[in-house]
Design a protein around this motif. Structure first.
Motif, PDB file in Angstrom:
ATOM      1  N   ASP A   1       9.030  43.691  44.942  1.00 50.81           N
ATOM      2  CA  ASP A   1       8.193  42.389  44.868  1.00 50.81           C
ATOM      3  C   ASP A   1       7.040  42.221  43.942  1.00 50.81           C
ATOM      4  N   THR A   2       7.528  43.335  43.143  1.00 51.23           N
ATOM      5  CA  THR A   2       5.850  43.102  41.798  1.00 51.23           C
ATOM      6  C   THR A   2       6.842  43.604  40.727  1.00 51.23           C
ATOM      7  N   GLY A   3       6.095  43.345  39.607  1.00 49.64           N
ATOM      8  CA  GLY A   3       6.883  43.983  38.302  1.00 49.64           C
ATOM      9  C   GLY A   3       7.104  43.227  37.560  1.00 49.64           C
ATOM     10  N   GLN A   4       7.910  41.887  38.152  1.00 50.39           N
ATOM     11  CA  GLN A   4       8.215  40.664  37.271  1.00 50.39           C
ATOM     12  C   GLN A   4       8.051  39.210  38.094  1.00 50.39           C
ATOM     13  N   LEU A   5       8.377  38.875  36.416  1.00 53.02           N
ATOM     14  CA  LEU A   5       7.998  37.363  37.770  1.00 53.02           C
ATOM     15  C   LEU A   5       9.042  36.670  37.969  1.00 53.02           C
TER      16      LEU A   5
END
Length: 400
Positions: free
Chosen positions: A353-357
């Motif tokens: 759910d995070t770390g990339q767009l």
């Protein structure tokens, strides 16, 4: 809040993947769409608020994998902590969390505090009561009686005490179990930094009990023997990993091969003050220590970014300073950015759910002037920070 942000480029990650003339649509706490500006415009609702940065870059929020919010980065953070009551300590931690957010850190893993205060802070931020990054909290690190950071309340002796402390931390709301596999320089009168504090069997017990509760394990390990034990025990991350022995350093290829095979991430926890370290200890010793990081990278070890913020000289506004060490060591900038975003999220177990767009992910993102793939200094030119969809500007939520 619904917000359409457009920029000269969107760094989606990993590997420096970019969308020219791109945009990100945010809806509430999540990313609703990512693509070219025209593509995102087509799916944006009528009347959506907009922010345009034609010369800027949108990129994922930064992740600091190793901080200590309970420490104040002063020459004597332990003394300051021991003199503070819980309320004043919690207020100080809240202020330091805001410092992280102000430099673009939207997720921080706190690897040791007193009394579970990091959990209280985490929950207050998540509830919108306070500003700050998403926090992953370790609570009290496991250490033997009188061991490294004993004053944080995690002393254990024997198998039953180890099991009980892991369970108590889990029940207190910990997101990760921290164990001090070796000594450390912050604890006066404790074991030497290179000395092991637990046997391999004891570390296996920590891992087994933590994994039983669904929690990962982060092992503080400076000494080569302690690193080897932590890797054999199957921890999820090794912190520092400086390969120390009595009187020097000893890097072991067999342990590195095991690190790689088990996909264990290493956080060197490079202080933002690394240049001062080099001045203090001399160029040769500094290059020997820094060269170990380069060597691990060349072998294929999965490295992630962290600052050890809170220990002497490691300020909470110095995340980019820490990244500059890797540039000094010759790391390509796309890899450095991955270490602070997508690879860091993977190490912390939050890469879903995070770390990339990516559409559906948390709205953790930054806008900076310029292109950080060409010049890391662009990360200092912050124009906008979103953490979980909350817009941060000068210490307050901004209205659009």
């Amino acid at each position: 809040m619904e917000l359409l942000i457009s920029a000269g480029q969107v760094l989606t990650g990993p590997g420096g993947e970019c969308i020219a003339d791109g945009a990100v649509l945010v809806s509430g706490s999540a990313i609703a769409a990512v693509g070219t500006r025209n593509e995102v415009e087509e799916v944006a609702p009528e009347g959506v608020q907009r922010a345009s940065f034609p010369q800027g870059t949108i990129l994922p929020g930064l992740i600091d994998c190793h901080v200590h919010l309970a420490f104040d980065a002063s020459p004597d953070p332990v003394g300051a902590l021991r003199e503070a009551d819980d309320l004043s300590l919690l207020l100080g931690m809240a202020g330091r969390a805001q410092q992280l957010l102000a430099v673009g850190v939207t997720t921080a893993r706190d690897l040791g505090d007193r009394g579970g205060l990091s959990v209280r802070l985490r929950d207050a931020i998540a509830a919108g009561v306070l500003h700050g990054p998403r926090i992953l909290a370790a609570t009290a690190p496991l250490t033997p009686p009188g061991g490294h950071c004993w004053f944080l309340g995690g002393e254990v002796a024997g198998q039953e005490a180890i099991r009980n402390r892991v369970r108590r931390n889990a029940e207190a709301g910990a997101d990760v179990i921290k164990v001090m596999a070796t000594g450390g320089g912050l604890t006066r009168g404790g074991p030497a930094t290179w000395q092991s504090q637990f046997t391999t069997e004891e570390l296996r017990l920590v891992v087994e009990e933590a994994h039983r509760t669904g929690l990962p394990v982060a092992a503080h390990a400076h000494g080569t023997d302690g690193i080897a034990s932590a890797v054999a025990a199957g921890v999820n991350t090794v912190e520092h990993c400086t390969w120390m022995v009595d009187g020097g350093f000893e890097m072991r290829g067999d342990v590195v091969a095991d690190l790689i095979a088990k996909e264990i991430h290493v956080c060197p926890a490079a202080s933002p003050n690394w240049r001062r370290f080099a001045e203090r200890f001399g160029k040769d010793r500094a290059e020997e220590l820094f060269g170990q990081v380069r060597w691990m990278a060349e072998q294929g070890v999965r490295l992630v970014a962290g600052t050890d913020a809170g220990v002497p000289g490691a300020m909470f506004d110095g995340f980019v300073n820490g990244l500059e060490l890797y540039e000094h060591l010759g790391f390509p900038r796309d890899r450095i950015l991955d270490m602070a975003t997508v690879e860091a999220a993977r190490a912390l177990g939050i890469d879903a759910d995070t770390g990339q767009l990516v559409a559906g992910y948390r709205a953790d993102l930054l806008v900076v002037d310029g292109d950080p793939l060409r010049d890391l200094q662009a990360l200092r030119a912050l124009r906008l920070v979103l953490a979980g969809g909350r817009l941060y500007s000068n210490g307050t939520d901004a209205n659009w």
